[in-house]
Design a protein around this motif. Structure first.
Motif, mmCIF file in Angstrom:
data_model
loop_
_atom_site.group_PDB
_atom_site.id
_atom_site.type_symbol
_atom_site.label_atom_id
_atom_site.label_comp_id
_atom_site.label_asym_id
_atom_site.label_seq_id
_atom_site.Cartn_x
_atom_site.Cartn_y
_atom_site.Cartn_z
ATOM 1 N N LEU A 253 -9.859 9.372 7.469
ATOM 2 C CA LEU A 253 -9.812 10.838 8.141
ATOM 3 C C LEU A 253 -10.646 11.644 7.108
ATOM 4 C CD1 LEU A 253 -8.129 13.013 9.804
ATOM 5 C CD2 LEU A 253 -6.445 13.149 7.787
ATOM 6 N N ASP A 254 -11.354 12.808 7.660
ATOM 7 C CA ASP A 254 -12.244 13.534 6.545
ATOM 8 C C ASP A 254 -13.090 12.926 5.660
ATOM 9 O OD1 ASP A 254 -10.943 15.486 8.123
ATOM 10 O OD2 ASP A 254 -9.471 15.827 6.357
ATOM 11 N N GLY A 255 -13.690 11.896 6.303
ATOM 12 C CA GLY A 255 -14.520 11.158 5.297
ATOM 13 C C GLY A 255 -13.885 10.108 4.485
ATOM 14 N N ASP A 256 -12.470 9.900 4.264
ATOM 15 C CA ASP A 256 -11.766 9.134 3.445
ATOM 16 C C ASP A 256 -11.163 7.991 4.237
ATOM 17 O OD1 ASP A 256 -12.237 10.390 1.273
ATOM 18 O OD2 ASP A 256 -10.546 11.665 1.358
ATOM 19 N N CYS A 257 -10.732 6.981 3.716
ATOM 20 C CA CYS A 257 -10.142 5.833 4.502
ATOM 21 C C CYS A 257 -9.224 5.237 3.440
ATOM 22 C CB CYS A 257 -11.189 4.963 5.001
ATOM 23 S SG CYS A 257 -11.651 3.653 3.841
ATOM 24 N N VAL A 258 -8.205 4.122 4.092
ATOM 25 C CA VAL A 258 -7.297 3.259 3.718
ATOM 26 C C VAL A 258 -7.717 1.812 3.994
ATOM 27 C CG1 VAL A 258 -5.641 4.674 3.005
ATOM 28 C CG2 VAL A 258 -5.583 3.520 5.018
ATOM 29 N N PHE A 259 -7.735 1.148 3.081
ATOM 30 C CA PHE A 259 -8.039 -0.515 3.715
ATOM 31 C C PHE A 259 -6.882 -1.108 3.868
ATOM 32 C CE2 PHE A 259 -11.849 0.529 0.984
ATOM 33 C CZ PHE A 259 -12.836 0.108 1.449
ATOM 34 N N LEU A 260 -6.727 -1.748 4.907
ATOM 35 C CA LEU A 260 -5.507 -2.363 5.344
ATOM 36 C C LEU A 260 -5.741 -4.113 5.063
ATOM 37 C CD1 LEU A 260 -4.959 -0.686 8.741
ATOM 38 C CD2 LEU A 260 -3.537 -0.351 6.787
ATOM 39 N N ALA A 261 -4.886 -4.859 4.024
ATOM 40 C CA ALA A 261 -5.399 -5.966 3.686
ATOM 41 C C ALA A 261 -4.040 -6.900 3.883
ATOM 42 C CB ALA A 261 -5.592 -5.979 2.461
ATOM 43 N N GLY A 262 -4.233 -8.190 4.295
ATOM 44 C CA GLY A 262 -3.364 -9.062 4.550
ATOM 45 C C GLY A 262 -3.495 -10.248 5.233
ATOM 46 N N ALA A 263 -2.680 -11.091 5.607
ATOM 47 C CA ALA A 263 -2.863 -12.528 6.345
ATOM 48 C C ALA A 263 -2.987 -11.831 7.668
ATOM 49 C CB ALA A 263 -1.935 -13.483 5.900
ATOM 50 N N GLY A 264 -3.275 -13.013 8.562
ATOM 51 C CA GLY A 264 -3.067 -12.531 10.126
ATOM 52 C C GLY A 264 -1.889 -12.535 10.414
ATOM 53 N N GLY A 265 -1.496 -11.461 11.309
ATOM 54 C CA GLY A 265 -0.048 -11.207 11.746
ATOM 55 C C GLY A 265 0.428 -9.857 10.688
ATOM 56 N N SER A 266 -0.204 -9.627 9.943
ATOM 57 C CA SER A 266 0.767 -8.616 8.893
ATOM 58 C C SER A 266 0.353 -7.203 9.581
ATOM 59 C CB SER A 266 -0.066 -8.801 7.446
ATOM 60 O OG SER A 266 -1.588 -8.358 7.760
ATOM 61 N N GLY A 267 -0.404 -6.932 10.497
ATOM 62 C CA GLY A 267 -0.505 -5.734 10.992
ATOM 63 C C GLY A 267 -1.673 -5.039 10.972
ATOM 64 N N LYS A 268 -2.761 -5.714 10.457
ATOM 65 C CA LYS A 268 -3.999 -4.839 10.218
ATOM 66 C C LYS A 268 -4.581 -4.179 11.539
ATOM 67 C CE LYS A 268 -6.228 -8.430 8.490
ATOM 68 N NZ LYS A 268 -5.613 -9.639 8.338
ATOM 69 N N SER A 269 -4.759 -5.150 12.589
ATOM 70 C CA SER A 269 -5.435 -4.568 13.633
ATOM 71 C C SER A 269 -4.611 -3.803 14.535
ATOM 72 C CB SER A 269 -5.719 -5.927 14.686
ATOM 73 O OG SER A 269 -6.849 -6.569 14.163
ATOM 74 N N GLY A 270 -3.286 -3.849 14.659
ATOM 75 C CA GLY A 270 -2.306 -3.037 15.361
ATOM 76 C C GLY A 270 -1.996 -1.668 14.975
ATOM 77 N N THR A 271 -2.313 -1.462 13.292
ATOM 78 C CA THR A 271 -2.269 -0.343 12.473
ATOM 79 C C THR A 271 -3.516 0.590 12.771
ATOM 80 O OG1 THR A 271 -0.712 -1.294 11.021
ATOM 81 C CG2 THR A 271 -1.545 0.710 10.293
#
Lengths: 363, 138
Positions: A183-201
């Protein structure tokens, strides 16, 4: 195979190689690739984010697969560091170099060590008899495979991933196995194993108007100014149930597939116009988990926890540069605050949490 | 029996990163990686600085030989053929006194298959390892 379709073929002799002479074979393969007549090959010049890829392939379908997936930098100006990458198969180029391993043991370690000793990177997939060699000094790479259908099914998701990782390491911008929401040029990284919710989030966020540079592999660089994320691919993927849960019609014409995982793939900037960012400034690493709780909650975690979440999947899927990967990922994790996030079940609530987090309202 | 031998990191394939006093150690040769808690990290730092285990035990008031055995078993440390240091300076002593938890090292081997060296059997020179003789080749 090729012989029945093409009549008489002249096969190159099979060289016996082991630890002592694998690097020599690799350099010969790179030289062979350099010497090939372009008329036999398909060539594409692709301006990735930080790397000018000169892609030369024997099978035109491989070039199409790359063009379908890679994120091209529309604003790339001056020439960037380059990677001249040649992909050869025995059907189209029967005279390509071939070898057989002659030592008494083989594995990723011996192959890596033999190449590293001569300042090369590379891997061997023994199940498919597929070799990849990269010379970081000359910026050249070559892939050798018996047939056009040799690559594993997951290759289509990020073709030639390891070459890109090795080359991007050279410019301090390697691949990181993480999703991003911004948002507005910033981001958070979502890390974790498969199934942890990276893609869905990630998808949950961009459907709500947030932006991203990817949900699986992104490019990251760590400088004195901070951590920056950039896109490597323009495709995201999600299973039908996940799409429906987030309110996306699986029949949407943007969706393609299913892929080898049974997931549907889509250009995320087409599904959610305006969601594709060119670069985002990293503000935190989130370690999501799907817990089934009603509301999303977060608690602070440590850089070491982020490292332990990132390292296994990164090391498993980005082979061949572990020493550099460990050092880079450690610095990446130290530079950003880390939060464990228990995801709620309501997509609107999760998106609201992300939006609030990015706007600065931390728990 | 008190151990006054010097230990060292077993080689250049053992690489580690420190996170606020806690270590993550990776063995590039085996693919095994390890998560050290703060106590184990502090003891590792002393051992790899050449301090004899018995000296650390005396300062800590607790046994470190099980940890040392574990680290040697996982090929992270090797015993050298020379005596370890017997002196701890004041700063190190103060650091050790802050160690309160038992040392814990978690080992993970889920990456080991990626680089394990397997014996080669039944090589067909036209096909390459690991194809069987009857495998189709081009």
């Amino acid at each position: 195979m090729a012989s029945s379709e093409r009549g008489c073929l002249i096969l190159s002799p099979v060289r016996k190689v082991g630890r002592k002479d694998l690097a020599s074979f690799a350099r010969d393969a790179l030289a062979f690739a350099r010497s090939l007549d372009d008329a036999r090959l398909t060539r594409r010049r692709l301006r990735l984010h930080g790397l000018d890829l000169d892609l030369i392939v024997a099978d035109p379908a491989y070039a199409l697969a790359c063009e379908r997936v890679y994120a091209i930098d529309p604003l790339a100006g001056a020439p960037q560091p380059g990677l001249r990458l040649t992909v050869l198969d025995g059907e189209n180029v029967p005279d390509m170099p071939r070898c057989v391993w002659s030592d008494s043991v083989i594995g990723g370690g011996p192959v890596r060590d033999a190449l590293e000793a001569d300042n090369l990177a590379g891997v061997y997939d023994p199940e498919r008899d597929l070799w990849q060699f990269h010379d970081p000094e000359t910026g050249e790479g070559v892939q050798l495979m018996p047939t056009v259908d040799t690559p594993p099914p997951w290759e289509a998701s990020v073709p030639l991933r390891l070459f890109l990782h090795w080359a991007m390491h050279g410019i301090g911008r390697p691949l990181v196995h993480a999703g991003t929401v911004g948002l507005d040029g910033d981001c958070v990284f979502l890390a974790g194993a498969g199934g942890s919710g990276k893609s869905g989030t990630t998808l949950c966020g961009i459907l709500d108007g947030l932006v991203s540079v990817g949900d699986d592999y992104v490019l990251a660089d760590v400088t004195a100014e901070g951590v920056t994320a950039r896109p490597l691919v323009k495709i995201m993927k999600q299973d039908r149930e996940g799409l429906q849960r987030l309110g996306v019609d699986p029949g949407d014409p943007c969706l393609q597939g299913p892929n080898w995982q049974g997931k549907l793939e889509f250009e995320f900037d087409r599904l959610c116009p305006g969601s594709g960012a060119r670069a985002l400034s990293g503000q935190a690493i989130l370690l999501p988990s799907v817990t089934g709780g009603e509301r999303t909650s977060a608690r602070q975690a440590t850089a070491k926890e982020a490292m332990m979440a990132l390292a296994p999947s990164s090391f498993a899927q980005l082979f061949g540069a572990w020493r550099a990967d460990l050092s880079f990922l450690a610095e990446f994790c130290r530079r950003l605050p880390v939060w464990r996030v228990d995801l709620g079940t309501d997509p609107a609530e999760v998106a609201g949490f992300l939006r609030g987090f990015l706007a600065g309202s931390r728990p | 029996m008190a151990c006054y031998v010097k230990f060292a990191v077993s080689g250049p394939d053992i690489v580690c990163e420190e996170f606020d006093g806690e270590l993550v150690v990776l063995d590039l040769k085996t693919g095994c990686y390890f998560s050290f808690n703060r106590s184990a990290s502090a003891i590792w730092d002393l051992l790899t600085a050449g301090i004899a285990p018995a000296v650390i035990e005396e300062a800590l008031g607790q046994a470190v030989s099980p940890l040392v055995d574990n680290l040697v078993e996982h090929n992270l440390l090797v015993a050298l053929d020379e005596p370890g240091e017997r002196q701890l300076d004041g700063a190190v002593l103060a650091s050790l006194r802050s160690v309160q938890d038992a040392p814990v090292v978690e080992a993970f081997d889920d990456l080991a298959d990626l680089i394990r060296a397997d014996p080669v059997h039944e090589v067909d020179e036209a096909a390459g390892w690991p194809h069987q003789k009857e495998a189709v080749s081009f």
